[in-house]
Scaffold this motif. Structure first.
Motif, short mmCIF file in Angstrom:
data_model
loop_
_atom_site.label_atom_id
_atom_site.label_comp_id
_atom_site.label_asym_id
_atom_site.label_seq_id
_atom_site.Cartn_x
_atom_site.Cartn_y
_atom_site.Cartn_z
N LYS A 20 -44.86 36.22 -75.94
CA LYS A 20 -45.38 36.95 -77.12
C LYS A 20 -44.39 38.26 -77.02
O LYS A 20 -44.46 39.07 -76.26
CB LYS A 20 -46.68 37.20 -76.77
CG LYS A 20 -47.39 38.02 -77.79
CD LYS A 20 -48.90 38.48 -77.45
CE LYS A 20 -49.23 38.53 -76.07
NZ LYS A 20 -50.68 38.82 -75.77
N VAL A 21 -43.65 38.37 -78.27
CA VAL A 21 -42.52 39.36 -78.51
C VAL A 21 -43.26 40.46 -79.17
O VAL A 21 -43.68 40.44 -80.39
CB VAL A 21 -41.43 38.94 -79.13
CG1 VAL A 21 -40.41 40.17 -79.22
CG2 VAL A 21 -40.74 37.87 -78.25
N SER A 22 -43.33 41.69 -78.39
CA SER A 22 -43.78 43.17 -79.23
C SER A 22 -44.82 43.68 -78.36
O SER A 22 -44.93 44.94 -78.96
CB SER A 22 -43.85 43.07 -80.83
OG SER A 22 -45.11 42.80 -81.24
N CYS B 219 -37.69 44.83 -80.42
CA CYS B 219 -38.22 43.54 -80.80
C CYS B 219 -37.35 42.68 -81.21
O CYS B 219 -37.44 41.41 -80.80
CB CYS B 219 -39.39 43.96 -81.61
SG CYS B 219 -40.78 44.62 -81.29
N GLU B 220 -36.53 42.91 -81.99
CA GLU B 220 -35.50 42.12 -82.56
C GLU B 220 -34.41 41.42 -81.60
O GLU B 220 -33.97 40.45 -81.64
CB GLU B 220 -34.53 42.86 -83.94
CG GLU B 220 -35.49 43.04 -84.85
CD GLU B 220 -34.99 44.02 -85.91
OE1 GLU B 220 -33.90 44.47 -85.72
OE2 GLU B 220 -35.72 44.17 -86.96
N GLU C 183 -36.59 39.09 -79.52
CA GLU C 183 -36.53 37.56 -80.41
C GLU C 183 -35.16 36.62 -80.42
O GLU C 183 -35.20 35.52 -80.23
CB GLU C 183 -36.98 37.70 -81.71
CG GLU C 183 -38.59 38.36 -81.88
CD GLU C 183 -38.73 38.62 -83.32
OE1 GLU C 183 -38.47 38.07 -84.43
OE2 GLU C 183 -39.71 39.41 -83.40
N ASP D 228 -34.57 33.17 -78.94
CA ASP D 228 -33.90 32.31 -79.74
C ASP D 228 -32.86 31.52 -79.04
O ASP D 228 -32.65 30.37 -78.96
CB ASP D 228 -33.62 32.75 -81.03
CG ASP D 228 -32.95 32.13 -82.14
OD1 ASP D 228 -33.54 31.01 -82.44
OD2 ASP D 228 -31.83 32.16 -82.32
N PRO E 159 -39.65 30.05 -83.05
CA PRO E 159 -40.93 30.99 -83.64
C PRO E 159 -42.23 29.97 -83.84
O PRO E 159 -42.20 28.94 -84.22
CB PRO E 159 -40.17 31.63 -84.81
CG PRO E 159 -38.72 31.20 -84.78
CD PRO E 159 -38.69 29.96 -84.05
N SER F 45 -47.17 34.39 -85.98
CA SER F 45 -46.94 35.81 -86.14
C SER F 45 -48.31 36.51 -85.89
O SER F 45 -49.18 35.93 -86.08
CB SER F 45 -46.31 36.30 -87.19
OG SER F 45 -46.94 35.93 -88.37
N GLY G 46 -45.41 41.17 -84.60
CA GLY G 46 -44.81 40.64 -83.43
C GLY G 46 -44.97 39.03 -83.81
O GLY G 46 -45.53 38.70 -84.77
N ILE G 47 -44.45 38.08 -82.84
CA ILE G 47 -44.30 36.90 -82.85
C ILE G 47 -44.53 36.25 -81.50
O ILE G 47 -44.12 36.65 -80.59
CB ILE G 47 -43.05 36.33 -83.41
CG1 ILE G 47 -43.04 34.89 -84.07
CG2 ILE G 47 -41.83 36.64 -83.04
CD1 ILE G 47 -41.83 34.43 -85.05
N LEU H 230 -43.32 32.85 -79.59
CA LEU H 230 -42.37 31.86 -79.60
C LEU H 230 -42.71 31.02 -78.30
O LEU H 230 -43.06 31.23 -77.43
CB LEU H 230 -40.98 32.34 -79.31
CG LEU H 230 -40.41 33.54 -80.06
CD1 LEU H 230 -40.39 34.79 -79.69
CD2 LEU H 230 -39.04 33.18 -80.64
#
Length: 158
Positions: A110-112, A121-122, A125, A129, A135, A138, A149-150, A152
């Protein structure tokens, strides 16, 4: 720098010490003292892998078991001066092999959550990736100060 070695850490106190030491250096993330302490306690009961340069832990990856088929990269961190050397990818690969060996079908992240800078965050991600996570769903700010966030995920083949 000597050859980096990834080790599985079983000792709860060592997990907490490594977590606190690395997280305190993550000024780009800006975790609070309370967040560092909370994660240190959580990591004491998690599968935990650390990257060592000689005797010094320079990074870690803590895995949280979510269900009988899903595990999550709960926290990953690497000292700034050791970034872009493949250490984070090696930690994720070690976590993947561990989870696959136990029969988990997916490893997620879980990013962010608690990340205070959108650029970070970017970067996270992009890192996941690069490590073949795709992904998923969100999520929106839940009023707790989180950025959107998102999730993955990576299919482990089990």
């Amino acid at each position: 720098m000597t050859k980096i070695v990834i080790k599985s850490i079983a000792d709860s106190e060592e997990k907490a010490r490594i977590t606190a030491n690395v997280m305190e250096s993550l000024f780009d993330w800006q975790p609070s003292r309370e967040e560092i302490e909370r994660r240190s306690l959580v990591h004491m009961s998690c599968p935990f892998f650390a990257a060592f340069d000689g005797e010094e832990a320079v990074g870690f990856c803590a895995v949280r078991i979510c269900s009988e088929s899903v595990a999550e990269v709960h926290t990953i961190g690497v000292f700034r001066e050791y970034r872009r050397l493949g250490i984070g990818s090696s930690l994720v690969e070690t976590a993947q092999q561990y989870c696959k060996g136990l029969g988990f079908a997916y490893l997620t992240v879980k990013v962010s959550e608690y990340v205070k800078k959108q650029e970070l965050c970017e970067m996270l991600e992009a890192f996941f990736d690069k490590n073949s996570f795709v992904p998923g769903k969100s999520f929106r700010d839940l009023g707790r100060g989180f950025y959107d966030g998102i999730y993955l995920a990576k299919y482990l083949g089990n």
